[in-house]
Motif scaffolding. Structure first.
Motif, PDB file in Angstrom:
ATOM      1  N   SER A   1      43.183  39.724  38.261  1.00 39.27           N
ATOM      2  CA  SER A   1      44.200  40.826  39.258  1.00 39.27           C
ATOM      3  C   SER A   1      43.298  42.866  38.995  1.00 39.27           C
ATOM      4  CB  SER A   1      45.145  40.422  40.249  1.00 39.27           C
ATOM      5  OG  SER A   1      45.510  41.512  41.292  1.00 39.27           O
ATOM      6  N   MET A   2      43.013  43.105  40.001  1.00 36.91           N
ATOM      7  CA  MET A   2      42.840  44.111  39.953  1.00 36.91           C
ATOM      8  C   MET A   2      43.696  46.121  40.763  1.00 36.91           C
ATOM      9  SD  MET A   2      39.709  46.525  39.941  1.00 36.91           S
ATOM     10  CE  MET A   2      38.852  46.702  38.308  1.00 36.91           C
ATOM     11  N   TYR A   3      43.920  45.237  42.001  1.00 42.18           N
ATOM     12  CA  TYR A   3      45.538  45.704  42.578  1.00 42.18           C
ATOM     13  C   TYR A   3      46.345  44.921  43.297  1.00 42.18           C
ATOM     14  CZ  TYR A   3      40.742  48.713  42.426  1.00 42.18           C
ATOM     15  OH  TYR A   3      39.652  49.405  42.399  1.00 42.18           O
ATOM     16  N   GLY A   4      46.756  43.842  42.317  1.00 45.62           N
ATOM     17  CA  GLY A   4      47.760  43.050  42.559  1.00 45.62           C
ATOM     18  C   GLY A   4      47.857  42.363  43.959  1.00 45.62           C
ATOM     19  N   HIS A   5      47.025  42.245  44.582  1.00 41.30           N
ATOM     20  CA  HIS A   5      46.599  40.986  45.253  1.00 41.30           C
ATOM     21  C   HIS A   5      46.262  39.422  45.163  1.00 41.30           C
ATOM     22  CE1 HIS A   5      45.114  45.102  46.998  1.00 41.30           C
ATOM     23  NE2 HIS A   5      46.121  44.441  48.115  1.00 41.30           N
ATOM     24  N   ILE A   6      45.768  39.230  44.204  1.00 42.44           N
ATOM     25  CA  ILE A   6      46.037  37.737  43.269  1.00 42.44           C
ATOM     26  C   ILE A   6      46.795  37.593  42.515  1.00 42.44           C
ATOM     27  CG2 ILE A   6      44.430  37.641  41.469  1.00 42.44           C
ATOM     28  CD1 ILE A   6      43.279  36.563  43.872  1.00 42.44           C
TER      29      ILE A   6
ATOM     30  N   ARG B   1      34.028  39.084  44.726  1.00 41.96           N
ATOM     31  CA  ARG B   1      33.245  40.252  43.626  1.00 41.96           C
ATOM     32  C   ARG B   1      31.803  40.293  43.999  1.00 41.96           C
ATOM     33  NH1 ARG B   1      36.783  42.798  42.602  1.00 41.96           N
ATOM     34  NH2 ARG B   1      37.743  43.667  40.501  1.00 41.96           N
ATOM     35  N   TYR B   2      31.123  40.438  45.218  1.00 46.52           N
ATOM     36  CA  TYR B   2      30.235  40.510  45.767  1.00 46.52           C
ATOM     37  C   TYR B   2      30.102  38.535  46.505  1.00 46.52           C
ATOM     38  CZ  TYR B   2      29.218  45.103  43.423  1.00 46.52           C
ATOM     39  OH  TYR B   2      29.421  45.991  43.316  1.00 46.52           O
ATOM     40  N   GLY B   3      30.828  38.231  46.818  1.00 45.21           N
ATOM     41  CA  GLY B   3      30.479  36.874  46.693  1.00 45.21           C
ATOM     42  C   GLY B   3      31.036  35.770  46.172  1.00 45.21           C
ATOM     43  N   ASN B   4      31.270  36.681  45.133  1.00 45.21           N
ATOM     44  CA  ASN B   4      31.590  35.400  43.562  1.00 45.21           C
ATOM     45  C   ASN B   4      32.662  35.899  43.013  1.00 45.21           C
ATOM     46  OD1 ASN B   4      29.585  33.407  42.397  1.00 45.21           O
ATOM     47  ND2 ASN B   4      28.371  35.166  43.664  1.00 45.21           N
TER      48      ASN B   4
ATOM     49  N   THR C   1      41.751  32.924  46.149  1.00 47.47           N
ATOM     50  CA  THR C   1      40.498  34.475  45.837  1.00 47.47           C
ATOM     51  C   THR C   1      40.988  35.572  46.792  1.00 47.47           C
ATOM     52  OG1 THR C   1      38.506  35.299  45.677  1.00 47.47           O
ATOM     53  CG2 THR C   1      39.416  33.536  47.531  1.00 47.47           C
ATOM     54  N   SER C   2      40.975  36.322  46.505  1.00 48.28           N
ATOM     55  CA  SER C   2      40.764  38.227  47.523  1.00 48.28           C
ATOM     56  C   SER C   2      39.979  38.233  48.319  1.00 48.28           C
ATOM     57  CB  SER C   2      42.279  38.524  46.776  1.00 48.28           C
ATOM     58  OG  SER C   2      41.950  39.823  47.468  1.00 48.28           O
ATOM     59  N   SER C   3      39.774  38.866  49.829  1.00 46.19           N
ATOM     60  CA  SER C   3      38.593  40.102  49.103  1.00 46.19           C
ATOM     61  C   SER C   3      39.029  41.241  50.142  1.00 46.19           C
ATOM     62  CB  SER C   3      37.352  39.051  50.384  1.00 46.19           C
ATOM     63  OG  SER C   3      37.486  39.002  51.477  1.00 46.19           O
ATOM     64  N   ALA C   4      38.102  42.000  50.287  1.00 46.15           N
ATOM     65  CA  ALA C   4      38.618  43.632  51.325  1.00 46.15           C
ATOM     66  C   ALA C   4      38.481  43.033  52.371  1.00 46.15           C
ATOM     67  CB  ALA C   4      37.714  44.407  51.171  1.00 46.15           C
ATOM     68  N   THR C   5      37.282  42.360  52.775  1.00 52.44           N
ATOM     69  CA  THR C   5      37.166  42.301  54.043  1.00 52.44           C
ATOM     70  C   THR C   5      37.124  40.459  54.991  1.00 52.44           C
ATOM     71  OG1 THR C   5      34.913  41.763  54.148  1.00 52.44           O
ATOM     72  CG2 THR C   5      35.742  43.691  54.145  1.00 52.44           C
ATOM     73  N   GLN C   6      37.138  39.882  56.021  1.00 52.99           N
ATOM     74  CA  GLN C   6      38.140  39.158  56.470  1.00 52.99           C
ATOM     75  C   GLN C   6      36.605  37.768  56.435  1.00 52.99           C
ATOM     76  OE1 GLN C   6      38.873  38.553  61.020  1.00 52.99           O
ATOM     77  NE2 GLN C   6      39.198  36.434  60.870  1.00 52.99           N
TER      78      GLN C   6
HETATM   79  C1  LIG Z   1      32.736  45.920  42.212  1.00 49.97           C
HETATM   80  C2  LIG Z   1      33.282  44.757  43.628  1.00 49.97           C
HETATM   81  C3  LIG Z   1      32.761  43.909  44.653  1.00 49.97           C
HETATM   82  C4  LIG Z   1      33.668  43.387  45.569  1.00 49.97           C
HETATM   83  N1  LIG Z   1      32.451  42.304  46.314  1.00 49.97           N
HETATM   84  C5  LIG Z   1      33.269  42.347  47.726  1.00 49.97           C
HETATM   85  C6  LIG Z   1      33.138  40.993  48.394  1.00 49.97           C
HETATM   86  O1  LIG Z   1      31.995  40.965  48.517  1.00 49.97           O
HETATM   87  N2  LIG Z   1      33.428  40.682  49.960  1.00 49.97           N
HETATM   88  C7  LIG Z   1      34.703  41.681  49.932  1.00 49.97           C
HETATM   89  O2  LIG Z   1      35.340  41.456  51.037  1.00 49.97           O
HETATM   90  N3  LIG Z   1      35.447  42.309  49.402  1.00 49.97           N
HETATM   91  C8  LIG Z   1      35.099  42.760  47.833  1.00 49.97           C
HETATM   92  N4  LIG Z   1      35.412  43.966  47.214  1.00 49.97           N
HETATM   93  C9  LIG Z   1      36.567  43.772  47.251  1.00 49.97           C
HETATM   94  C10 LIG Z   1      37.885  42.913  46.658  1.00 49.97           C
HETATM   95  O3  LIG Z   1      37.365  41.751  46.738  1.00 49.97           O
HETATM   96  C11 LIG Z   1      39.276  43.085  46.441  1.00 49.97           C
HETATM   97  O4  LIG Z   1      39.610  44.941  46.166  1.00 49.97           O
HETATM   98  C12 LIG Z   1      40.150  42.244  46.268  1.00 49.97           C
HETATM   99  O5  LIG Z   1      40.200  41.287  46.692  1.00 49.97           O
HETATM  100  C13 LIG Z   1      41.417  42.823  45.954  1.00 49.97           C
HETATM  101  O6  LIG Z   1      42.469  41.667  45.269  1.00 49.97           O
HETATM  102  P1  LIG Z   1      43.181  42.513  43.435  1.00 49.97           P
HETATM  103  O7  LIG Z   1      43.952  43.182  44.040  1.00 49.97           O
HETATM  104  O8  LIG Z   1      43.703  41.435  43.331  1.00 49.97           O
HETATM  105  O9  LIG Z   1      42.073  43.096  42.830  1.00 49.97           O
HETATM  106  C14 LIG Z   1      34.560  44.061  45.703  1.00 49.97           C
HETATM  107  C15 LIG Z   1      35.192  45.243  44.896  1.00 49.97           C
HETATM  108  C16 LIG Z   1      34.009  45.552  44.099  1.00 49.97           C
HETATM  109  C17 LIG Z   1      35.785  46.053  42.761  1.00 49.97           C
END
Ligand SMILES: Cc1cc2nc3c(=O)[nH]c(=O)nc-3n(C[C@H](O)[C@H](O)[C@H](O)COP(=O)(O)O)c2cc1C
Length: 203
Positions: free
Chosen positions: A9-14, A83-86, A116-121
């Motif tokens: 986890s980078m920011y705590g969501h995971i 990260r970029y869909g992976n 998992t977690s992602s920024a967008t839906q």
């Molecule tokens: C290099 C990089 C690539 C990312 N790629 C995606 C992505 O493909 N789709 C998306 O929705 N979010 C993407 N994100 C956002 C991360 O998924 C988001 O910061 C993460 O889910 C937060 O979880 P964490 O707080 O546990 O790290 C990316 C973030 C980084 C830094």
């Protein structure tokens, strides 16, 4: 019966989801649950530039996982940000270090599961979960997801993560959204589901 929750986890969501996964797994009688982080591969300078240093302090107390520890578990639930869909590079590097476990078949027949977690839906949660299943299958693991028995994934009255492939959360573009109650319920369900399967397999 032992369940290992292994996450990056980078920011705590995971991390927040990982706690809920562990909570769910602990509800199954006879289950020992342990949480581990995979090793960080980015320098402190890069982490600082990414604004991750403060956030990571919240889970710095979780022990870093040794690859060989995986063999001692009956089920392993992996958590990775998208990260970029992976999966993220830190997790991929960890998975790539399992080659001796692959060679000896040490993980064959254990339960594997991913969240998992992602920024967008629609930013690649499903592709992250499904592509993570591929190396787990190479390692001989039995894949478990998040069945629709967790009905919270049917909700359309609010934005929510969660799919048949695993629990998830939507963090927002600035990481401003933490897992919702529904997403945490999905994570607890997945933890319990995996622990239930593993306890049946180890009977
Ligand atoms: C290099 C990089 C690539 C990312 N790629 C995606 C992505 O493909 N789709 C998306 O929705 N979010 C993407 N994100 C956002 C991360 O998924 C988001 O910061 C993460 O889910 C937060 O979880 P964490 O707080 O546990 O790290 C990316 C973030 C980084 C830094």
């Amino acid at each position: 019966m032992k369940v290992l929750v292994v996450f990056y986890s980078m920011y705590g969501h995971i991390y927040r989801l990982a706690e809920a996964i562990a909570e769910g797994a602990r509800t199954v009688a006879g289950t020992q649950v342990e949480m581990r982080r995979v090793p960080e591969t980015l320098s402190q300078e890069v982490l600082k530039n990414m604004g991750a240093v403060e956030a990571q302090k919240a889970f710095a107390h979780i022990p870093v996982c040794e690859v060989d520890e995986l063999a001692s578990a009956d089920a392993i639930i992996f958590g990775t940000p998208t990260r970029y869909g992976n999966m993220c590079g830190q997790m991929k590097q960890f998975i790539d270090a399992t080659v001796n476990l692959w060679a000896s078949g040490a993980l064959v027949g254990k339960v594997g599961s991913v969240f998992t977690s992602s920024a967008t839906q629609h930013g690649g949660q499903e592709s992250t979960l499904l592509t993570f299943h591929v190396p787990l299958l190479h390692l001989g693991m039995i894949i478990a997801g998040l069945p629709y028995a967790f009905q919270g994934q049917m909700r359309i009255d609010e934005i929510t993560g969660g799919s048949p492939y695993g629990a998830s959360t939507i963090a927002g573009g600035q990481g401003e959204r933490m897992p919702s109650e529904n997403e945490l319920a999905g994570a607890r369900f997945q933890g319990k589901h995996v622990a239930t399967i593993a306890s049946q397999l180890t009977k």
